[in-house]
Motif scaffolding. Sequence first.
Motif, PDB file in Angstrom:
ATOM      1  N   MET A 287      -3.246  50.222 -47.532  1.00 32.01           N
ATOM      2  CA  MET A 287      -2.071  49.754 -47.073  1.00 32.01           C
ATOM      3  C   MET A 287      -1.556  50.631 -46.134  1.00 32.01           C
ATOM      4  N   GLN A 288      -2.009  52.070 -46.373  1.00 30.22           N
ATOM      5  CA  GLN A 288      -1.479  53.278 -45.424  1.00 30.22           C
ATOM      6  C   GLN A 288      -2.026  52.990 -44.010  1.00 30.22           C
ATOM      7  N   LYS A 289      -2.916  52.265 -43.804  1.00 34.33           N
ATOM      8  CA  LYS A 289      -3.514  51.969 -42.461  1.00 34.33           C
ATOM      9  C   LYS A 289      -2.417  50.648 -41.958  1.00 34.33           C
ATOM     10  N   TYR A 290      -1.865  49.893 -42.754  1.00 36.91           N
ATOM     11  CA  TYR A 290      -1.258  48.668 -42.397  1.00 36.91           C
ATOM     12  C   TYR A 290       0.286  48.850 -42.967  1.00 36.91           C
ATOM     13  N   PRO A 291       1.137  49.824 -42.386  1.00 38.03           N
ATOM     14  CA  PRO A 291       2.420  49.865 -42.992  1.00 38.03           C
ATOM     15  C   PRO A 291       3.485  48.864 -42.735  1.00 38.03           C
ATOM     16  N   PHE A 292       3.139  48.255 -41.287  1.00 41.20           N
ATOM     17  CA  PHE A 292       3.954  47.070 -41.146  1.00 41.20           C
ATOM     18  C   PHE A 292       3.662  45.862 -41.991  1.00 41.20           C
ATOM     19  N   ILE A 293       2.336  45.678 -42.226  1.00 45.82           N
ATOM     20  CA  ILE A 293       2.010  44.478 -43.120  1.00 45.82           C
ATOM     21  C   ILE A 293       2.517  44.668 -44.621  1.00 45.82           C
ATOM     22  N   LYS A 294       2.419  46.034 -44.904  1.00 46.34           N
ATOM     23  CA  LYS A 294       2.914  46.458 -46.279  1.00 46.34           C
ATOM     24  C   LYS A 294       4.539  46.053 -46.246  1.00 46.34           C
ATOM     25  N   LEU A 295       5.254  46.396 -45.305  1.00 42.84           N
ATOM     26  CA  LEU A 295       6.782  46.070 -45.239  1.00 42.84           C
ATOM     27  C   LEU A 295       6.781  44.593 -45.479  1.00 42.84           C
TER      28      LEU A 295
ATOM     29  N   ASP B  26      14.632  47.793 -42.699  1.00 40.40           N
ATOM     30  CA  ASP B  26      15.286  48.749 -42.199  1.00 40.40           C
ATOM     31  C   ASP B  26      14.649  49.030 -41.008  1.00 40.40           C
ATOM     32  N   PRO B  27      15.752  49.185 -39.848  1.00 38.94           N
ATOM     33  CA  PRO B  27      15.271  49.490 -38.134  1.00 38.94           C
ATOM     34  C   PRO B  27      14.462  50.288 -37.983  1.00 38.94           C
ATOM     35  N   ASN B  28      14.660  51.593 -38.487  1.00 46.25           N
ATOM     36  CA  ASN B  28      13.830  52.803 -38.354  1.00 46.25           C
ATOM     37  C   ASN B  28      12.418  52.641 -38.975  1.00 46.25           C
ATOM     38  N   GLU B  29      12.444  52.501 -40.344  1.00 46.13           N
ATOM     39  CA  GLU B  29      11.131  51.956 -41.009  1.00 46.13           C
ATOM     40  C   GLU B  29      10.152  51.006 -40.325  1.00 46.13           C
ATOM     41  N   THR B  30      10.927  49.925 -39.860  1.00 42.67           N
ATOM     42  CA  THR B  30      10.212  48.984 -39.227  1.00 42.67           C
ATOM     43  C   THR B  30       9.778  49.444 -37.854  1.00 42.67           C
ATOM     44  N   ILE B  31      10.597  50.092 -37.126  1.00 41.85           N
ATOM     45  CA  ILE B  31       9.898  50.768 -35.859  1.00 41.85           C
ATOM     46  C   ILE B  31       8.786  51.588 -35.858  1.00 41.85           C
ATOM     47  N   PHE B  32       8.674  52.604 -36.957  1.00 42.41           N
ATOM     48  CA  PHE B  32       7.540  53.370 -37.023  1.00 42.41           C
ATOM     49  C   PHE B  32       6.395  52.648 -37.636  1.00 42.41           C
ATOM     50  N   ALA B  33       6.631  51.471 -38.278  1.00 42.99           N
ATOM     51  CA  ALA B  33       5.499  50.663 -38.974  1.00 42.99           C
ATOM     52  C   ALA B  33       4.770  49.847 -37.800  1.00 42.99           C
ATOM     53  N   LEU B  34       5.722  49.358 -37.031  1.00 47.59           N
ATOM     54  CA  LEU B  34       5.204  48.455 -35.742  1.00 47.59           C
ATOM     55  C   LEU B  34       4.372  49.367 -34.684  1.00 47.59           C
ATOM     56  N   LYS B  35       5.023  50.602 -34.747  1.00 51.25           N
ATOM     57  CA  LYS B  35       4.288  51.401 -33.747  1.00 51.25           C
ATOM     58  C   LYS B  35       2.812  51.958 -34.309  1.00 51.25           C
ATOM     59  N   ALA B  36       2.804  52.121 -35.579  1.00 49.95           N
ATOM     60  CA  ALA B  36       1.555  52.504 -36.269  1.00 49.95           C
ATOM     61  C   ALA B  36       0.545  51.614 -36.337  1.00 49.95           C
ATOM     62  N   GLU B  37       0.833  50.202 -36.317  1.00 51.80           N
ATOM     63  CA  GLU B  37      -0.098  49.063 -36.216  1.00 51.80           C
ATOM     64  C   GLU B  37      -0.253  48.581 -34.901  1.00 51.80           C
ATOM     65  N   GLY B  38       0.368  49.311 -33.831  1.00 54.26           N
ATOM     66  CA  GLY B  38      -0.053  49.023 -32.313  1.00 54.26           C
ATOM     67  C   GLY B  38       0.811  47.843 -31.647  1.00 54.26           C
ATOM     68  N   TYR B  39       1.784  47.539 -32.322  1.00 47.66           N
ATOM     69  CA  TYR B  39       2.803  46.520 -31.612  1.00 47.66           C
ATOM     70  C   TYR B  39       3.944  47.141 -30.913  1.00 47.66           C
ATOM     71  N   PHE B  40       3.942  46.713 -29.650  1.00 48.14           N
ATOM     72  CA  PHE B  40       4.934  46.796 -28.791  1.00 48.14           C
ATOM     73  C   PHE B  40       4.943  48.355 -28.580  1.00 48.14           C
ATOM     74  N   VAL B  41       3.707  49.072 -28.344  1.00 46.86           N
ATOM     75  CA  VAL B  41       4.045  50.312 -28.456  1.00 46.86           C
ATOM     76  C   VAL B  41       4.747  51.287 -27.567  1.00 46.86           C
ATOM     77  N   GLU B  42       4.974  50.806 -26.478  1.00 50.60           N
ATOM     78  CA  GLU B  42       5.707  51.508 -25.402  1.00 50.60           C
ATOM     79  C   GLU B  42       7.264  51.272 -25.666  1.00 50.60           C
ATOM     80  N   LEU B  43       7.386  50.034 -26.040  1.00 49.95           N
ATOM     81  CA  LEU B  43       8.895  49.920 -26.644  1.00 49.95           C
ATOM     82  C   LEU B  43       9.150  50.703 -27.729  1.00 49.95           C
TER      83      LEU B  43
END
Length: 119
Positions: free
Chosen positions: A28-36, A88-105
Amino acid sequence: MGERHILAAYNNDTATFHLQLLTKTLDMQKYPFIKLIIERTITNEEYDELFHLLHTLNSKYEVQKEDGLLDFSSLLIHFAGMLNEKLDPNETIFALKAEGYFVELMNTFIKIIEEDGRK
């Protein structure tokens, strides 16, 4: 009617149990967004709403970037204000980035967060 209720409860309990087994087998460390999503019990509808928000913000980001705008704080504020209260906004942002969603944003949001943290 009682049988259906018992069957529905059994299926829900079984699905929960199976989900717990799956999360133990995955890293689940590889999938922090799914984990959230799982930990915060985000529903399918809430998940769809989140991605609708992200697509909308990403489109606005692209337009603003093309127009030469350099401050995207208003997009981050909009994201935080519209985000499901379970997340949580910050946690969600970092998790989304880690999984490659909307990386530039997400990189832009992270830059804003980090700059605000230094102030």
